[in-house]
Design a protein around this motif. Structure first.
Motif, mmCIF file in Angstrom:
data_model
loop_
_atom_site.group_PDB
_atom_site.id
_atom_site.type_symbol
_atom_site.label_atom_id
_atom_site.label_comp_id
_atom_site.label_asym_id
_atom_site.label_seq_id
_atom_site.Cartn_x
_atom_site.Cartn_y
_atom_site.Cartn_z
ATOM 1 N N GLU A 67 2.013 2.724 5.009
ATOM 2 C CA GLU A 67 3.089 2.530 4.039
ATOM 3 C C GLU A 67 3.620 1.106 3.965
ATOM 4 O O GLU A 67 4.295 0.734 2.992
ATOM 5 N N ALA A 68 3.309 0.287 4.965
ATOM 6 C CA ALA A 68 3.761 -1.107 4.942
ATOM 7 C C ALA A 68 2.677 -2.056 4.451
ATOM 8 O O ALA A 68 2.818 -3.267 4.573
ATOM 9 N N GLY A 69 1.626 -1.515 3.864
ATOM 10 C CA GLY A 69 0.451 -2.335 3.572
ATOM 11 C C GLY A 69 0.372 -2.947 2.191
ATOM 12 O O GLY A 69 -0.544 -3.713 1.918
ATOM 13 N N ILE A 70 1.304 -2.611 1.289
ATOM 14 C CA ILE A 70 1.244 -3.139 -0.081
ATOM 15 C C ILE A 70 2.551 -3.895 -0.340
ATOM 16 O O ILE A 70 3.632 -3.297 -0.406
ATOM 17 N N HIS A 71 2.461 -5.200 -0.482
ATOM 18 C CA HIS A 71 3.654 -6.060 -0.462
ATOM 19 C C HIS A 71 4.631 -5.771 -1.584
ATOM 20 O O HIS A 71 5.842 -5.963 -1.424
ATOM 21 N N ASP A 72 4.162 -5.304 -2.746
ATOM 22 C CA ASP A 72 5.074 -5.099 -3.868
ATOM 23 C C ASP A 72 5.350 -3.626 -4.146
ATOM 24 O O ASP A 72 5.844 -3.263 -5.209
ATOM 25 N N LEU A 73 5.051 -2.762 -3.164
ATOM 26 C CA LEU A 73 5.304 -1.335 -3.317
ATOM 27 C C LEU A 73 6.105 -0.855 -2.110
ATOM 28 O O LEU A 73 5.656 -0.994 -0.971
#
Length: 251
Positions: A67-73
């Protein structure tokens, strides 16, 4: 030995493996454990595709939802996206049992008894003869640091393979109905800088590329190039010589 690291997405590893023996092809059930969605798709999926094609039952266990892997989501939205992408990715290589642990946050996974217990529970549930996990080593080579989550999950999984067979470690699992499973014969560590065995994946690279490409949202956030191009580049690198290397513990 050639090692490359993209700090945003994780390690890619290419090792000269022509002098390593083949990983024995003598198991019927495999559990593949990973810290994050997409970890298994960076080369290991080619070996998994070979195993499932031969009739081996393979299950996936993800410690986090990435869940922390997409900077803009935001994490609360990314978790569902990445879980869906992992399930689709697994299906491409013939894996239909995909479980996600609760209580372990992406980026801050803690190695310790709680994680060992949760992995041991799934080993007892699924009763694999071989467990596959990503590298537990501190580096992927000189100057190439492995992430804290990868290290924690790798080490906890190796320990949990033994814990699963011991009635007196985590006795609460027996109370939950999970009897000991001493049947794990080996743990195979992928992306290790100390490989001992290889799997010939000739004929399975294309399906592995398609599996990684299912992580479209994640890959698009990392690189503006087409997802298919990224997936092909990574899988061809990590399966150099049409082989996937593993460091094997056990017989």
């Amino acid at each position: 030995m050639t090692l490359d690291l993209d700090l945003a997405r994780g390690p890619t590893l290419s090792v000269m493996t022509t002098d390593l023996p083949p990983l024995p092809d003598d198991v019927t059930r495999v559990l593949a454990v990973a810290a994050h969605p997409d970890d298994l798709e960076y080369g290991t999926a080619a070996a998994i595709a070979r195993w499932t094609a031969a009739g081996t039952e393979v299950s996936y266990l993800l410690v986090t939802r990435g869940e922390a892997g997409i900077h803009d989501l935001p994490p609360e939205k990314a978790a569902g996206v990445r879980e869906d992408e992992e399930r689709r990715s697994a299906a491409v290589v013939g894996v239909h049992e995909v479980r996600f642990l609760d209580g372990h946050r992406d980026g801050v996974v803690v190695e310790g008894p709680a994680l060992r217990r949760d992995i041991a529970r799934e080993i007892r549930r699924l009763r694999p003869e071989m467990v596959v996990v990503g590298s537990h080593h501190e580096t992927f080579g000189p100057g190439m640091w492995n992430s804290a989550d990868h290290r924690a999950v790798g080490r906890a999984t190796i320990d949990a393979a033994g814990d699963a067979g011991n009635r007196w470690i985590f006795p609460e699992l027996v109370e939950e109905g999970f009897e000991p499973w001493p049947g794990v014969r080996r743990v195979a560590v992928s992306a290790s800088t100390q490989p001992t065995h290889v799997v010939d994946v000739a004929g399975y690279r294309e399906v592995a590329i398609a599996s990684l490409a299912e992580h479209a949202t994640y890959l698009a956030a990392l690189d503006p190039r087409p997802v298919a191009e990224q997936a092909r580049e990574v899988v061809e690198m990590t399966t150099a010589g049409e082989r996937v290397a593993f460091e094997v513990f056990g017989g």
